[in-house]
Write a protein that holds these residues in place. Structure first.
Motif, PDB file in Angstrom:
ATOM      1  N   SER A  50      43.730  49.236  48.917  1.00  0.00           N
ATOM      2  CA  SER A  50      42.424  49.356  48.241  1.00  0.00           C
ATOM      3  C   SER A  50      42.241  48.369  47.089  1.00  0.00           C
ATOM      4  O   SER A  50      41.646  48.707  46.058  1.00  0.00           O
ATOM      5  CB  SER A  50      42.205  50.785  47.732  1.00  0.00           C
ATOM      6  OG  SER A  50      42.355  51.684  48.781  1.00  0.00           O
ATOM      7  N   SER A  83      40.841  44.489  46.115  1.00  0.00           N
ATOM      8  CA  SER A  83      40.063  43.350  46.605  1.00  0.00           C
ATOM      9  C   SER A  83      39.649  42.449  45.448  1.00  0.00           C
ATOM     10  O   SER A  83      39.552  42.899  44.301  1.00  0.00           O
ATOM     11  CB  SER A  83      38.817  43.818  47.350  1.00  0.00           C
ATOM     12  OG  SER A  83      37.882  44.325  46.424  1.00  0.00           O
ATOM     13  N   ILE A 125      45.543  51.608  40.882  1.00  0.00           N
ATOM     14  CA  ILE A 125      44.318  51.959  41.630  1.00  0.00           C
ATOM     15  C   ILE A 125      43.897  53.382  41.293  1.00  0.00           C
ATOM     16  O   ILE A 125      44.742  54.239  41.098  1.00  0.00           O
ATOM     17  CB  ILE A 125      44.547  51.835  43.142  1.00  0.00           C
ATOM     18  CG1 ILE A 125      45.051  50.431  43.447  1.00  0.00           C
ATOM     19  CG2 ILE A 125      43.267  52.087  43.905  1.00  0.00           C
ATOM     20  CD1 ILE A 125      46.014  50.422  44.580  1.00  0.00           C
ATOM     21  N   LYS A 177      51.623  50.032  44.239  1.00  0.00           N
ATOM     22  CA  LYS A 177      50.620  51.098  44.081  1.00  0.00           C
ATOM     23  C   LYS A 177      51.120  52.189  43.134  1.00  0.00           C
ATOM     24  O   LYS A 177      50.357  52.766  42.370  1.00  0.00           O
ATOM     25  CB  LYS A 177      50.297  51.687  45.467  1.00  0.00           C
ATOM     26  CG  LYS A 177      48.980  52.352  45.534  1.00  0.00           C
ATOM     27  CD  LYS A 177      48.638  52.780  46.942  1.00  0.00           C
ATOM     28  CE  LYS A 177      47.385  53.640  46.889  1.00  0.00           C
ATOM     29  NZ  LYS A 177      47.046  54.169  48.174  1.00  0.00           N
ATOM     30  N   THR A 184      38.028  57.735  55.873  1.00  0.00           N
ATOM     31  CA  THR A 184      37.604  56.663  54.980  1.00  0.00           C
ATOM     32  C   THR A 184      38.096  55.335  55.518  1.00  0.00           C
ATOM     33  O   THR A 184      39.289  55.173  55.766  1.00  0.00           O
ATOM     34  CB  THR A 184      38.239  56.879  53.588  1.00  0.00           C
ATOM     35  OG1 THR A 184      38.071  58.238  53.250  1.00  0.00           O
ATOM     36  CG2 THR A 184      37.601  55.981  52.557  1.00  0.00           C
ATOM     37  N   ALA A 191      43.969  44.718  50.758  1.00  0.00           N
ATOM     38  CA  ALA A 191      42.966  45.694  51.205  1.00  0.00           C
ATOM     39  C   ALA A 191      43.628  46.989  51.663  1.00  0.00           C
ATOM     40  O   ALA A 191      43.067  48.074  51.495  1.00  0.00           O
ATOM     41  CB  ALA A 191      42.121  45.104  52.321  1.00  0.00           C
ATOM     42  N   THR A 236      48.362  55.211  56.341  1.00  0.00           N
ATOM     43  CA  THR A 236      48.136  53.992  55.565  1.00  0.00           C
ATOM     44  C   THR A 236      49.013  52.879  56.095  1.00  0.00           C
ATOM     45  O   THR A 236      48.610  51.727  56.198  1.00  0.00           O
ATOM     46  CB  THR A 236      48.468  54.247  54.085  1.00  0.00           C
ATOM     47  OG1 THR A 236      47.937  55.486  53.711  1.00  0.00           O
ATOM     48  CG2 THR A 236      47.875  53.171  53.209  1.00  0.00           C
ATOM     49  N   GLN A 287      39.162  51.267  55.546  1.00  0.00           N
ATOM     50  CA  GLN A 287      39.783  50.373  54.569  1.00  0.00           C
ATOM     51  C   GLN A 287      38.709  49.671  53.771  1.00  0.00           C
ATOM     52  O   GLN A 287      37.609  49.462  54.253  1.00  0.00           O
ATOM     53  CB  GLN A 287      40.516  49.263  55.308  1.00  0.00           C
ATOM     54  CG  GLN A 287      41.880  49.597  55.724  1.00  0.00           C
ATOM     55  CD  GLN A 287      42.472  48.348  56.346  1.00  0.00           C
ATOM     56  OE1 GLN A 287      42.266  47.247  55.904  1.00  0.00           O
ATOM     57  NE2 GLN A 287      43.196  48.543  57.397  1.00  0.00           N
ATOM     58  N   VAL A 288      39.058  49.276  52.574  1.00  0.00           N
ATOM     59  CA  VAL A 288      38.130  48.483  51.764  1.00  0.00           C
ATOM     60  C   VAL A 288      37.813  47.197  52.515  1.00  0.00           C
ATOM     61  O   VAL A 288      38.705  46.542  53.029  1.00  0.00           O
ATOM     62  CB  VAL A 288      38.798  48.133  50.412  1.00  0.00           C
ATOM     63  CG1 VAL A 288      37.987  47.107  49.657  1.00  0.00           C
ATOM     64  CG2 VAL A 288      38.998  49.391  49.602  1.00  0.00           C
TER      65      VAL A 288
END
Ligand code: URA
Length: 230
Positions: free
Chosen positions: A114, A116, A230, A225, A27, A111, A6, A29-30
């Protein structure tokens, strides 16, 4: 994603990379979508009427030089609310906060955890009008304008605040200490019965001038975070 991975994606996003590329089965990134011109989605009536009040505000001389007021962007009632300083020239032209270079960096920072504008953050400033020449907000302007911010916070009731830069910090934490001394801990913003955890960090415009400070912002984003947004 692991912490190291990350961190790599944050560094890439903040212009310090590339550190490595994501593999096909990881996965991504957003993706932060284009910012809608209308501003806040899912507007609540109380925020709508506050936005109208702000649009007609003539409490200080910034009303004479602004193109338009800049109220907010993102999702009303989002778990995270970001508070910045004041609209710059780009925000004055578009009518939304954080749309210039500093705003694009802010979007990439968010972002990486996660977050936005389309999903889970509400973004506003201490001042709702652009100070000409991008000068710092004056204390009289902050005194006139910050009650609007307080009303925005109360109406949104976020789980956590992210205060970027010294004017947001001074206004909401009532502290003149430098950002470097205040970051690294969770503060509390207490407003009319609300008691909201607040993480502080450097303003993205400062990071554009001092990119070597970006790794500290990563630690601040991790702390954010950890507040369970989130
Ligand atoms: N800087 C801020 O603090 N807010 C904006 O909206 C843009 C730049």
């Amino acid at each position: 994603m692991t912490n190291a991975r990350t961190k790599a994606s944050l560094f890439n996003a903040m212009g310090l990379g590339p550190v490595w590329e994501l593999k096909a089965n990881e996965t991504p990134q957003v993706q932060v979508p284009a910012i809608p011109a209308q501003g806040v989605h899912q507007e609540l009536p109380s925020l709508k009427s506050l936005q109208n009040t702000v649009a007609n505000c003539k409490k200080c001389s910034l009303c004479e030089t602004r193109k338009q007021t800049v109220f907010a962007d993102g999702i009303a009632h989002a778990p995270l609310m970001v508070v910045g300083e004041a609209p710059g020239i780009d925000e004055d032209a578009v009518g939304l906060p954080f749309v210039g270079r500093a705003g694009q960096l802010l979007d990439r920072m968010l972002a990486a955890i996660s977050v936005s504008r389309a999903n889970n953050v509400y973004i506003a400033n201490v001042l709702k009008c652009h100070p000409p020449g991008n000068r710092n907000p004056e204390s009289a302007e902050i005194a006139e304008c910050s009650p609007y911010l307080v009303e925005q916070i109360k109406a949104n009731d976020p789980k956590v605040l992210l205060l970027v830069g010294r004017f947001a910090i001074q206004t909401l934490l009532n502290s003149k200490k430098p950002v470097g001394e205040l970051r690294g801990q969770v503060h509390r913003v207490t407003l009319d019965g609300l008691d909201i955890p607040a993480v502080v960090t450097y303003h993205p415009a400062y990071l554009l001038r001092r990119p070597e400070e970006k790794s500290k912002v990563w630690d601040d984003l991790l702390l954010l975070k950890q507040q369970g947004i989130i």
